[in-house]
Design a protein around this motif. Structure first.
Motif, PDB file in Angstrom:
ATOM      1  N   LEU A  99       0.809  -1.225   0.000  1.00 25.79           N
ATOM      2  CA  LEU A  99       0.000   0.000   0.000  1.00 25.79           C
ATOM      3  C   LEU A  99       0.842   1.274   0.000  1.00 25.79           C
ATOM      4  O   LEU A  99       0.521   2.227  -0.710  1.00 25.79           O
ATOM      5  CB  LEU A  99      -0.917   0.020   1.226  1.00 25.79           C
ATOM      6  N   TYR A 100       1.905   1.308   0.792  1.00 23.46           N
ATOM      7  CA  TYR A 100       2.607   2.565   1.023  1.00 23.46           C
ATOM      8  C   TYR A 100       3.949   2.687   0.319  1.00 23.46           C
ATOM      9  O   TYR A 100       4.452   3.795   0.171  1.00 23.46           O
ATOM     10  CB  TYR A 100       2.789   2.789   2.528  1.00 23.46           C
TER      11      TYR A 100
ATOM     12  N   GLY B 123      -1.693   4.264  -2.215  1.00 24.01           N
ATOM     13  CA  GLY B 123      -1.238   3.941  -0.883  1.00 24.01           C
ATOM     14  C   GLY B 123      -2.013   4.640   0.200  1.00 24.01           C
ATOM     15  O   GLY B 123      -1.593   4.678   1.329  1.00 24.01           O
TER      16      GLY B 123
ATOM     17  N   GLY C 292      -4.752   3.725   1.482  1.00 23.42           N
ATOM     18  CA  GLY C 292      -5.320   2.770   2.387  1.00 23.42           C
ATOM     19  C   GLY C 292      -6.800   2.533   2.189  1.00 23.42           C
ATOM     20  O   GLY C 292      -7.399   1.776   2.927  1.00 23.42           O
TER      21      GLY C 292
END
Length: 136
Positions: A75-76, A130, A132
């Protein structure tokens, strides 16, 4: 002529078929290899001296921890890499706000690099890659 996707699919299917065929022809070899890997895992983490319940608890925590790490990285990490690339581009190209000709070309190049790294623009400023959230 096949495109790259078809070629990759054929290669992956051929590799999977070869592995399945090897497992069918030599099941004892594959079983011995899997048992050796299990033994190495238990010896490395000293699981051989735990009860089955304690092993289950340890393996559950390990699985959850690794799952969270993989999800967080997927995600990040792309957004973080894009930020680092933007900083590297800034250090490489500098800030040309005083020069009009250099500023327009630098801004065009910077926006092209940024759009290439980040993908399509998000609709909401809080929703970036990213971020979320899942798209509805």
């Amino acid at each position: 002529m096949l495109d790259t996707t078809s070629t990759a699919t054929i290669i992956l299917l051929a590799a999977a078929t070869a592995l399945l065929l090897a497992a069918m022809l030599y099941p004892s070899t594959l079983l011995r290899w899997l048992q050796r890997k299990r033994y190495q895992y238990e010896v490395t983490f000293s699981l051989y001296m735990l009860t089955p319940t304690e092993k289950f608890i340890f393996n559950s925590f390990l699985f959850l921890f690794l799952s969270m790490i993989i999800i967080a990285a997927s995600l990040y990490l792309p957004e973080h890499v894009a930020g680092i690339a933007n900083r590297a581009f800034y250090y490489w190209a500098g800030d040309d706000s005083g020069d009009v000709a250099a500023s327009s070309s630098s801004k065009a190049l910077r926006s092209a690099v940024t759009s290439m790294m980040r993908g399509p623009p998000a609709q909401d400023p809080l929703r970036g890659q990213g971020g979320g959230f899942m798209e509805p």
